[in-house]
Scaffold this motif. Structure first.
Motif, PDB file in Angstrom:
ATOM      1  N   ASN A   1       0.853  -1.188   0.000  1.00  0.00           N
ATOM      2  CA  ASN A   1       0.000   0.000   0.000  1.00  0.00           C
ATOM      3  C   ASN A   1       0.888   1.236   0.000  1.00  0.00           C
ATOM      4  O   ASN A   1       0.978   1.967   0.974  1.00  0.00           O
ATOM      5  N   ASN A   2       1.506   1.474  -1.141  1.00  0.00           N
ATOM      6  CA  ASN A   2       2.553   2.483  -1.274  1.00  0.00           C
ATOM      7  C   ASN A   2       2.340   3.223  -2.594  1.00  0.00           C
ATOM      8  O   ASN A   2       3.171   3.173  -3.508  1.00  0.00           O
ATOM      9  N   PRO A   3       1.185   3.895  -2.752  1.00  0.00           N
ATOM     10  CA  PRO A   3       0.737   4.288  -4.097  1.00  0.00           C
ATOM     11  C   PRO A   3       1.564   5.363  -4.771  1.00  0.00           C
ATOM     12  O   PRO A   3       1.685   5.334  -6.008  1.00  0.00           O
ATOM     13  N   TRP A   4       2.114   6.323  -4.032  1.00  0.00           N
ATOM     14  CA  TRP A   4       2.751   7.441  -4.730  1.00  0.00           C
ATOM     15  C   TRP A   4       4.026   7.036  -5.464  1.00  0.00           C
ATOM     16  O   TRP A   4       4.193   7.378  -6.650  1.00  0.00           O
ATOM     17  N   PRO A   5       4.955   6.296  -4.855  1.00  0.00           N
ATOM     18  CA  PRO A   5       6.090   5.825  -5.654  1.00  0.00           C
ATOM     19  C   PRO A   5       5.658   4.935  -6.815  1.00  0.00           C
ATOM     20  O   PRO A   5       6.249   4.997  -7.905  1.00  0.00           O
ATOM     21  N   GLN A   6       4.627   4.131  -6.611  1.00  0.00           N
ATOM     22  CA  GLN A   6       4.162   3.265  -7.684  1.00  0.00           C
ATOM     23  C   GLN A   6       3.590   4.087  -8.834  1.00  0.00           C
ATOM     24  O   GLN A   6       3.829   3.777 -10.013  1.00  0.00           O
ATOM     25  N   ARG A   7       2.848   5.132  -8.516  1.00  0.00           N
ATOM     26  CA  ARG A   7       2.310   5.995  -9.577  1.00  0.00           C
ATOM     27  C   ARG A   7       3.428   6.629 -10.392  1.00  0.00           C
ATOM     28  O   ARG A   7       3.345   6.738 -11.619  1.00  0.00           O
TER      29      ARG A   7
ATOM     30  N   ARG B   1       1.121   5.532 -13.784  1.00  0.00           N
ATOM     31  CA  ARG B   1      -0.318   5.256 -13.749  1.00  0.00           C
ATOM     32  C   ARG B   1      -0.900   5.954 -12.530  1.00  0.00           C
ATOM     33  O   ARG B   1      -0.213   6.184 -11.540  1.00  0.00           O
ATOM     34  N   TRP B   2      -2.181   6.300 -12.637  1.00  0.00           N
ATOM     35  CA  TRP B   2      -2.837   6.954 -11.512  1.00  0.00           C
ATOM     36  C   TRP B   2      -3.621   5.953 -10.681  1.00  0.00           C
ATOM     37  O   TRP B   2      -3.468   5.883  -9.463  1.00  0.00           O
ATOM     38  N   HIS B   3      -4.471   5.158 -11.345  1.00  0.00           N
ATOM     39  CA  HIS B   3      -5.286   4.200 -10.609  1.00  0.00           C
ATOM     40  C   HIS B   3      -4.443   3.004 -10.183  1.00  0.00           C
ATOM     41  O   HIS B   3      -3.715   2.418 -10.992  1.00  0.00           O
ATOM     42  N   ILE B   4      -4.536   2.653  -8.918  1.00  0.00           N
ATOM     43  CA  ILE B   4      -3.828   1.493  -8.368  1.00  0.00           C
ATOM     44  C   ILE B   4      -4.873   0.495  -7.903  1.00  0.00           C
ATOM     45  O   ILE B   4      -5.568   0.720  -6.906  1.00  0.00           O
TER      46      ILE B   4
END
Length: 328
Positions: A56-62, A67-70
């Motif tokens: 649950n680490n969305p900002w580095p993943q984005r 991509r925006w939607h995770i």
């Protein structure tokens, strides 16, 4: 980090059995990278209990995946990436892959597991401790502001309650201020510091947005603390009145897990503004921990109040209070 510093850490030998509790991949390096190297250099055995996959680490993943939607599949992919990075970091530190045990709990969900599935989550930690039989156990601080870290401390303390031969216990602080607590310093050689830096670089996904902060954390001396002694049932918090409709008070110990909306909590307000938690006889089991939390959605993940360890004060009736060991 504030606090008096001493060098009373135990020495390592071939009989050392060190268990590190890491809520997320990279905590093992940030908090204990030098400690792990020194235990292994002395011929000791180490084990790392990883609570979550850090998915649950969305900002580095984005940023990295553009991509925006995770969604669920994206989080699973991110978890695999972080698992691979962790294995690389452990290899740099000299920790064998067989020393890693993972529980796969939800990232940012450790506190919910503690409070809603207390018996199961505490049992999982107790089982890991009993299987490895450490003589030194290193865990996050109760005062760490990341909610997974504070909850991890409570889980370990509950798992050790009543243990016939509990290991020595030290705590580490990644997010937060140690205040005036006495710190136990871990001196490091230049080679060990270099190893810690290289292990941190292996967590490339985390360095993307937070590299400067993580490098700063890794460069400071590794310091550890003894767990705080419990305080009387005086609560340390003074929440503003405007927020009280969204506040909850949680209580957990070896006997029970309970939650109150703030207006319904068994509190006594002293004339000087001090809040005292008044507990029924059934809640006197030790250790006993309380948490103040805010039921409002926010991008800020860190606890404002967090946990404290308490002693019971004056017993009161708890009629009508629902147990927390179930989804609310």
């Amino acid at each position: 980090m504030d606090g008096a510093t001493d060098t009373d850490l135990p020495g390592f030998s071939a009989s050392t059995r060190l268990l590190v509790i890491a809520p997320h991949p990279d905590d093992e390096t940030l908090a204990t990278g030098v400690l792990l190297q020194q235990a292994l250099a002395a011929g000791g055995e180490v084990r790392i209990l990883l609570l979550t996959a850090g998915d649950n680490n969305p900002w580095p993943q984005r940023v990295l995946e553009r991509r925006w939607h995770i969604g669920a599949a994206d989080r699973n992919r991110w978890a695999r990436r972080r698992a691979a990075e962790l294995q690389q970091a452990l290899a740099v530190l000299g920790v064998p892959s067989t020393a890693l045990q993972t529980l796969g709990w939800p990232d940012l969900g450790v506190a919910d597991l503690l409070l809603q599935a207390t018996t199961k989550s505490v049992g999982a930690v107790r089982d890991a401790i009993d299987r490895f039989a450490p003589n030194l156990l290193v865990v996050p601080s109760l005062h760490d502001r990341h909610p997974d870290h504070g909850a991890a401390h409570v889980l370990v303390r509950l798992a050790l309650a009543g243990h016939p031969a509990p290991p020595a216990l030290l705590v580490y602080l990644v997010h937060g201020d140690a205040g005036d607590r006495r710190a136990l310093a871990m001196p490091a050689t230049a080679a060990q510091l270099a190893g810690k830096r290289a292990a941190l670089q292996a967590h490339r996904s985390q360095m993307t947005l937070s590299g400067k902060r993580l490098r700063r954390l890794a460069e400071r001396d590794e310091t550890y603390y003894e767990p705080d002694a419990p305080t009387p049932a005086t609560l340390p918090w003074r929440p503003p009145g405007a927020l009280r409709r969204w506040l909850h008070l949680d209580l957990v110990n070896p006997a029970i897990s309970r939650r109150w909306a703030w207006p319904d909590a068994p509190l006594r307000h002293d004339a000087d503004g001090t809040l005292r938690l008044q507990l029924a006889a059934a809640t006197l089991a030790a250790p006993c921990f309380a948490r103040l939390s805010l039921d409002l959605r926010s991008p800020w993940i860190f606890d404002h109040w967090g946990w404290c360890q308490i002693l019971a004060d004056e017993p009161t009736s708890t009629a009508g209070i629902a147990p927390l060991d179930r989804p609310s």
